[in-house]
Design an enzyme around this catalytic site. Sequence first.
Site, short mmCIF file in Angstrom:
data_model
loop_
_atom_site.label_atom_id
_atom_site.label_comp_id
_atom_site.label_asym_id
_atom_site.label_seq_id
_atom_site.Cartn_x
_atom_site.Cartn_y
_atom_site.Cartn_z
N TYR A 156 -15.02 -11.80 -0.19
CA TYR A 156 -15.71 -10.53 -0.46
C TYR A 156 -16.93 -10.74 -1.35
CZ TYR A 156 -11.74 -8.06 1.62
OH TYR A 156 -10.80 -7.59 2.49
N ARG A 188 0.82 -1.22 0.00
CA ARG A 188 0.00 0.00 0.00
C ARG A 188 0.85 1.26 0.00
NH1 ARG A 188 -5.58 -1.01 1.89
NH2 ARG A 188 -6.01 -2.95 0.81
N ASP A 230 -6.99 -2.69 -7.46
CA ASP A 230 -7.50 -3.35 -6.26
C ASP A 230 -7.89 -4.78 -6.59
OD1 ASP A 230 -8.31 -2.55 -3.36
OD2 ASP A 230 -9.89 -3.89 -4.07
O1 1CP Z 1 -0.11 -1.65 -2.46
C1 1CP Z 1 -0.37 -0.73 -3.26
O2 1CP Z 1 0.03 0.42 -3.12
C2 1CP Z 1 -1.16 -1.08 -4.51
C3 1CP Z 1 -2.56 -0.97 -4.50
C4 1CP Z 1 -3.46 -1.89 -3.71
C5 1CP Z 1 -3.37 -3.27 -3.41
C6 1CP Z 1 -2.20 -4.20 -3.67
C7 1CP Z 1 -4.70 -1.45 -3.21
C8 1CP Z 1 -5.19 -0.06 -3.29
N1 1CP Z 1 -5.37 -2.53 -2.71
C9 1CP Z 1 -4.58 -3.65 -2.80
C10 1CP Z 1 -4.91 -5.03 -2.41
C11 1CP Z 1 -6.09 -5.30 -1.59
N2 1CP Z 1 -7.35 -4.71 -1.63
C12 1CP Z 1 -6.16 -6.35 -0.65
C13 1CP Z 1 -5.04 -7.33 -0.40
C14 1CP Z 1 -3.99 -6.79 0.49
C15 1CP Z 1 -4.39 -6.45 1.89
O3 1CP Z 1 -4.76 -7.37 2.65
O4 1CP Z 1 -4.31 -5.28 2.24
C16 1CP Z 1 -7.45 -6.35 -0.09
C17 1CP Z 1 -7.97 -7.28 0.98
C18 1CP Z 1 -8.19 -5.31 -0.72
C19 1CP Z 1 -9.61 -4.97 -0.48
C20 1CP Z 1 -9.75 -3.56 -0.08
N3 1CP Z 1 -9.65 -2.53 -0.96
C21 1CP Z 1 -9.91 -3.03 1.22
C22 1CP Z 1 -10.01 -3.84 2.50
C23 1CP Z 1 -11.43 -3.91 2.89
C24 1CP Z 1 -11.78 -4.74 4.09
O5 1CP Z 1 -12.53 -4.21 4.90
O6 1CP Z 1 -11.41 -5.93 4.20
C25 1CP Z 1 -9.92 -1.64 1.09
C26 1CP Z 1 -10.12 -0.62 2.16
C27 1CP Z 1 -9.74 -1.34 -0.28
C28 1CP Z 1 -9.62 0.00 -0.93
C29 1CP Z 1 -8.25 0.39 -1.30
N4 1CP Z 1 -7.45 -0.34 -2.18
C30 1CP Z 1 -6.26 0.34 -2.38
C31 1CP Z 1 -6.32 1.54 -1.59
C32 1CP Z 1 -5.22 2.58 -1.54
C33 1CP Z 1 -7.55 1.54 -0.92
C34 1CP Z 1 -8.07 2.63 -0.01
C35 1CP Z 1 -9.08 3.42 -0.79
C36 1CP Z 1 -8.95 4.88 -0.78
O7 1CP Z 1 -8.02 5.49 -1.28
O8 1CP Z 1 -9.92 5.45 -0.25
#
Ligand code: 1CP
Length: 342
Positions: free
Chosen positions: A150, A23, A73
């Site tokens: 999900y 992230r 994502d």
């Molecule tokens: O790492 C990076 O910088 C690249 C981008 C990236 C990656 C690899 C994002 C951007 N998401 C992910 C993977 C991701 N997304 C995972 C696997 C890794 C992990 O466990 O963290 C998962 C489970 C998600 C699902 C997801 N997307 C969540 C989790 C939700 C939950 O409650 O379980 C969330 C909050 C997101 C949104 C998201 N994805 C990425 C960002 C920067 C964000 C935040 C959104 C924003 O900017 O408002």
Amino acid sequence: MTKTILRALAGETLPTPPIWMMRQAGRYLPEYRATRAQAGDFLSLCYNPELAAEVTLQPIRRYGFDAAILFADILLVPQALGADLWFVTGEGPRLSTITGADDLAKLGLVADIDEVLAPIYETVKILSRELPKETTLIGFAGAPWTVATYMIAGRGTKDQGPAHALMREHPEVFDALMARITEATIEYLSRQIDAGAEVVKIFDSWAGSLKGEAFTKYALEPTKQIIAALKARHPNTPIIAFPREAGDGYIGFAKATGADCVALDNSVSAEWAAANVQVDGCVQGNLASSHMVTGGQALVDDTKRIVKAFSNGPHIFNLGHGITPDADPDNVQRMIDAVREG
Ligand code: 1CP
């Protein structure tokens, strides 16, 4: 000169481990928040190749990480398969749910996913042109189990209860969903590699809730299947697997799945992982992401402890999970300095 990340993934022990951060493009960075505002919302950012490439490059410019990870994502694959997807501000993702055969029948075909995902491949193409020549480009997807959790529940869940319930009560629906996601993931990652991704990572964020035989069947096997299919098409592309919170399941995971590297969360110690996991090849991760919020001497000490514990084998420095929005950007620089000072 081969890029440092690719050398570590090929099994080389380097004097200083290369670094990137899960992230690394995200809300803790003011420049990310500005670009996301310009895009309108998170999903519009993901599907805008110019802006998605821009946020991918931001942490590279600021910190000089050794790898960039495509900004996208894991939930874009369900969307490409026909699930509804939206994000609730301050809460997280929401999707249409899968509770039985009827919902599964409404999903689209794997053959059609590239229509939706084309902008992501375009982002990869832009990045492979624009990244500094020493920086490795990592593509990624969610592992089938994590993506299924999900798609079934329609949101993030603490214990993945709805997915476990579907597995138990409608195993044929659950298995068909897993097969569909596996096939889509192979296509998605393969197209990322065609577009210029040099490494791909498979995120199984919820692997820790699969125990015993279920871990083998739904975390290990699908990852192995994806890796086998990708290696047949792209034999020279290294693959990182992240079965988060697998515990003893980390032991032998690389060998069993064919992964070139296993990413570690911070629930295992680096000393344990060096003895039990790194013996099979490259490891990545393990620093608690809470250090990026709290900083101080503890951040420096823990960083140096992890570097030392993994110093006798191939290692890529990273966090145990994604950096959180409340992190202090200065702590990231402190971590990098602590790694590179040795
Ligand atoms: O790492 C990076 O910088 C690249 C981008 C990236 C990656 C690899 C994002 C951007 N998401 C992910 C993977 C991701 N997304 C995972 C696997 C890794 C992990 O466990 O963290 C998962 C489970 C998600 C699902 C997801 N997307 C969540 C989790 C939700 C939950 O409650 O379980 C969330 C909050 C997101 C949104 C998201 N994805 C990425 C960002 C920067 C964000 C935040 C959104 C924003 O900017 O408002």
